[in-house]
Structures are given as structure tokens and as C-alpha cells.
Enzyme design. Structure first.
Site, mmCIF file in Angstrom:
data_model
loop_
_atom_site.group_PDB
_atom_site.id
_atom_site.type_symbol
_atom_site.label_atom_id
_atom_site.label_comp_id
_atom_site.label_asym_id
_atom_site.label_seq_id
_atom_site.Cartn_x
_atom_site.Cartn_y
_atom_site.Cartn_z
ATOM 1 N N ASP A 162 41.152 39.997 49.350
ATOM 2 C CA ASP A 162 39.902 40.744 49.435
ATOM 3 C C ASP A 162 38.716 39.867 49.039
ATOM 4 O O ASP A 162 38.432 38.879 49.706
ATOM 5 C CB ASP A 162 39.980 42.026 48.609
ATOM 6 C CG ASP A 162 38.916 43.048 49.016
ATOM 7 O OD1 ASP A 162 37.781 42.639 49.342
ATOM 8 O OD2 ASP A 162 39.184 44.252 49.003
ATOM 9 N N ARG A 174 37.485 36.096 50.538
ATOM 10 C CA ARG A 174 36.192 35.735 51.118
ATOM 11 C C ARG A 174 35.655 34.455 50.473
ATOM 12 O O ARG A 174 35.033 33.619 51.134
ATOM 13 C CB ARG A 174 35.205 36.889 50.978
ATOM 14 C CG ARG A 174 35.719 38.140 51.658
ATOM 15 C CD ARG A 174 34.734 39.260 51.795
ATOM 16 N NE ARG A 174 35.420 40.397 52.421
ATOM 17 C CZ ARG A 174 35.751 40.466 53.706
ATOM 18 N NH1 ARG A 174 35.438 39.468 54.510
ATOM 19 N NH2 ARG A 174 36.402 41.517 54.187
ATOM 20 N N HIS A 221 31.844 51.803 51.108
ATOM 21 C CA HIS A 221 31.447 51.063 49.913
ATOM 22 C C HIS A 221 30.679 49.791 50.248
ATOM 23 O O HIS A 221 29.912 49.300 49.416
ATOM 24 C CB HIS A 221 32.673 50.728 49.060
ATOM 25 C CG HIS A 221 33.681 49.869 49.732
ATOM 26 N ND1 HIS A 221 34.497 50.332 50.750
ATOM 27 C CD2 HIS A 221 34.015 48.562 49.553
ATOM 28 C CE1 HIS A 221 35.290 49.346 51.157
ATOM 29 N NE2 HIS A 221 35.007 48.274 50.457
ATOM 30 N N TRP A 222 30.866 49.239 51.447
ATOM 31 C CA TRP A 222 30.111 48.031 51.814
ATOM 32 C C TRP A 222 28.611 48.304 51.783
ATOM 33 O O TRP A 222 27.883 47.615 51.070
ATOM 34 C CB TRP A 222 30.564 47.520 53.184
ATOM 35 C CG TRP A 222 31.788 46.649 53.117
ATOM 36 C CD1 TRP A 222 32.989 46.950 52.545
ATOM 37 C CD2 TRP A 222 31.931 45.315 53.647
ATOM 38 N NE1 TRP A 222 33.865 45.905 52.686
ATOM 39 C CE2 TRP A 222 33.244 44.888 53.360
ATOM 40 C CE3 TRP A 222 31.077 44.466 54.342
ATOM 41 C CZ2 TRP A 222 33.718 43.634 53.733
ATOM 42 C CZ3 TRP A 222 31.551 43.214 54.721
ATOM 43 C CH2 TRP A 222 32.854 42.800 54.408
ATOM 44 N N TYR A 247 28.659 42.601 46.563
ATOM 45 C CA TYR A 247 28.489 43.262 47.857
ATOM 46 C C TYR A 247 27.078 43.082 48.414
ATOM 47 O O TYR A 247 26.890 43.055 49.637
ATOM 48 C CB TYR A 247 28.862 44.740 47.751
ATOM 49 C CG TYR A 247 30.353 44.951 47.778
ATOM 50 C CD1 TYR A 247 31.009 45.242 48.963
ATOM 51 C CD2 TYR A 247 31.123 44.828 46.623
ATOM 52 C CE1 TYR A 247 32.374 45.424 49.009
ATOM 53 C CE2 TYR A 247 32.498 44.999 46.651
ATOM 54 C CZ TYR A 247 33.118 45.290 47.839
ATOM 55 O OH TYR A 247 34.481 45.451 47.872
ATOM 56 N N HIS A 285 46.252 48.238 51.529
ATOM 57 C CA HIS A 285 45.358 47.116 51.242
ATOM 58 C C HIS A 285 45.951 46.143 50.230
ATOM 59 O O HIS A 285 45.690 44.944 50.278
ATOM 60 C CB HIS A 285 44.032 47.672 50.716
ATOM 61 C CG HIS A 285 43.040 46.633 50.327
ATOM 62 N ND1 HIS A 285 42.615 45.639 51.177
ATOM 63 C CD2 HIS A 285 42.362 46.429 49.148
ATOM 64 C CE1 HIS A 285 41.719 44.866 50.555
ATOM 65 N NE2 HIS A 285 41.558 45.340 49.328
#
Length: 254
Positions: free
Chosen positions: A65, A69, A110-111, A174, A235
Site C-alpha cells: 500500500d 508507493r 478515503h483518497w 494522502y 487488501h
């Protein structure tokens, strides 16, 4: 999160398992208007600095997750430092934002929520951070429950996420995803740059990336050499399917 497989990985490899800035036991640096302090580029530099300090100039990297990134950004920014790269249950930031339709927005609300300007998401989460944490973890698990998580892991997460500064750190992460991280992806794509480090992409068959375009095909637009496939999980591959995830990682890094 790596606890279910870390012991077995450590039989083959030396492991360095840090918390990202803003999370867990790491510090929460002040953000800046461009969100550079919480960019995956800066977090990658953090990781590289840790490895240099410990005497490792070249190393393999794996992330899940948000950590994934950071890992793929390192693949773009510092390929000379990496031997191999594994990403768990993600596709690139640009792919997520640019493919977002109504169904995707509902699935990953949530993004845009966490990326809202301070202090809106911090204030709302701060009303009951333990509830938000538990709800979010359960909603992403294949069983839609917390059954896959060890009690001590949940306690550790709750301890840190109950601190306002760490909620702020997560939101800053985020915010960077919606701004500088997306921009850096677009710049690499426009310039025709691709990740040259050998790469493994794993995803949960019941996770969000597994419900759209084949993640392997997506990653092949961004990297030269990618292998991988789905794991029977939601996930949280490591917690929900530790044996299958470990086997795939050992075969790749072995």
C-alpha cells in the site's frame, strides 16, 4: 504488518522494517504547501538514507500500500540503489486518480477525503480515531472483519493512530498523493521513463486493484520487467494469506 512473515524472511535475508514518516513510531515532520515533505519521493529518500546509515548501498525493497508507493517511486528515482522491487496491492497513483469513476470513488472515498485541506479530515477522524481505524481495516479485508489481524498489531495501530499528530501525518500522505505524487507519475510517463528494476506485483483477488483492469498489465505500462499475480485475499496480503505471499516473495527475491 510484516510480522506474519518477517521471521521466515529473516531466515534468508537481513530485514530493515521502518515506519514511514508520519506513521507509527516515526516522526511527523512539518508539511509544506506543496506537500513535498510527505511525497513518496521524500519518503524514498528517507528509506535510502536509513539503508546508507546501516551500510547497505544496494538492496531489494518490498512495500504494501503506502509503502509500495514509496517503493515504486524509489524504482524511478534511484534505480542504481535497488536490486529488486516488490509492490503489494497497488497500481500507480496516476492510474488510480485517472480511472476514478463513481464506483471507484465510493470504494476508495478515503483518497479524496484524507486529501482535503487541514483540518477537516483530522477533525472528523479525531472525534473517534479508534472507530475510524477499525472500520477502515475491516472494510478492506476480504472477510470484512478484523479476524486477520493479531491483537497486538491492532493495539499498536490504535496506540499511534489515537495521536492527533499521526492522523495529521496520514492525511499529509494522502495530500501528497493527490498533488505531487500524481504530478511525478505524469512527468515520468510523459518523458517515457519506466522502472528498469526487476519487479514483482502481487494483489489481493478480493482487493480493490483486483476488481479492475489486470494490475499486471497496468504495471507493464510503467516498468520494463514485471511478474506476479493475484493472491486469494483482500487488501491485506501478508495478514490474510501469509503463506502464499511469502512463497511468491521468496521465489522472486530468492
Amino acid at each position: 504488518m510484516w510480522a506474519p512473515i518477517a521471521g521466515r524472511l529473516a531466515e534468508r535475508f537481513s530485514l530493515v522494517v521502518p515506519d514511514l514518516r508520519g506513521y507509527g513510531r516515526s516522526s511527523v515532520p512539518k508539511n509544506d504547501p506543496d506537500n513535498r515533505a510527505y511525497s513518496k519521493r521524500q519518503m524514498g529518500r528517507d528509506m535510502a538514507a536509513v539503508m546508507t546509515l546501516l551500510g547497505h548501498e544496494r538492496f531489494a525493497v518490498a512495500g504494501h500500500d503506502r509503502g509500495a508507493r514509496v517503493a515504486y517511486r524509489m524504482g524511478f528515482d534511484m534505480p542504481e540503489r535497488l536490486t529488486k522491487l516488490a509492490v503489494l496491492d497497488i497500481v500507480p497513483v496516476a492510474e488510480v486518480w485517472e480511472a476514478m469513476d463513481a464506483a471507484e470513488a465510493m470504494a476508495i472515498y478515503h483518497w479524496p477525503f484524507l486529501a482535503q485541506p487541514h483540518p477537516l479530515p483530522e477533525t472528523l477522524i479525531g472525534a473517534d480515531p479508534a472507530y475510524y481505524l477499525r472500520h477502515t481495516l475491516a472494510s478492506w479485508a476480504g472477510s470484512r472483519s478484523l479476524n486477520a489481524f493479531a491483537p497486538e498489531a491492532l493495539a499498536e495501530y490504535a496506540e499511534h493512530f489515537s495521536k492527533p499528530e499521526h492522523v495529521h501525518g496520514a492525511c499529509n500522505d494522502y495530500r501528497a498523493g493527490a498533488t505531487i505524487d500524481w504530478r511525478l507519475d505524469r512527468e515520468d510517463r510523459k518523458a517515457g521513463r519506466k522502472i528498469a528494476v526487476p519487479m514483482l506485483a502481487l494483489w489481493g483477488a478480493g482487493g480493490i486493484p483486483g476488481k479492475g483492469e489486470n494490475p499486471l498489465e497496468i504495471w507493464r505500462r510503467w516498468a520494463d520487467e514485471v511478474s506476479g499475480g493475484p493472491i486469494e485475499a483482500g487488501h491485506f496480503l501478508v495478514e490474510e494469506a501469509p503463506d502464499a505471499t511469502l512463497a511468491a516473495m521468496l521465489a522472486f527475491f530468492g
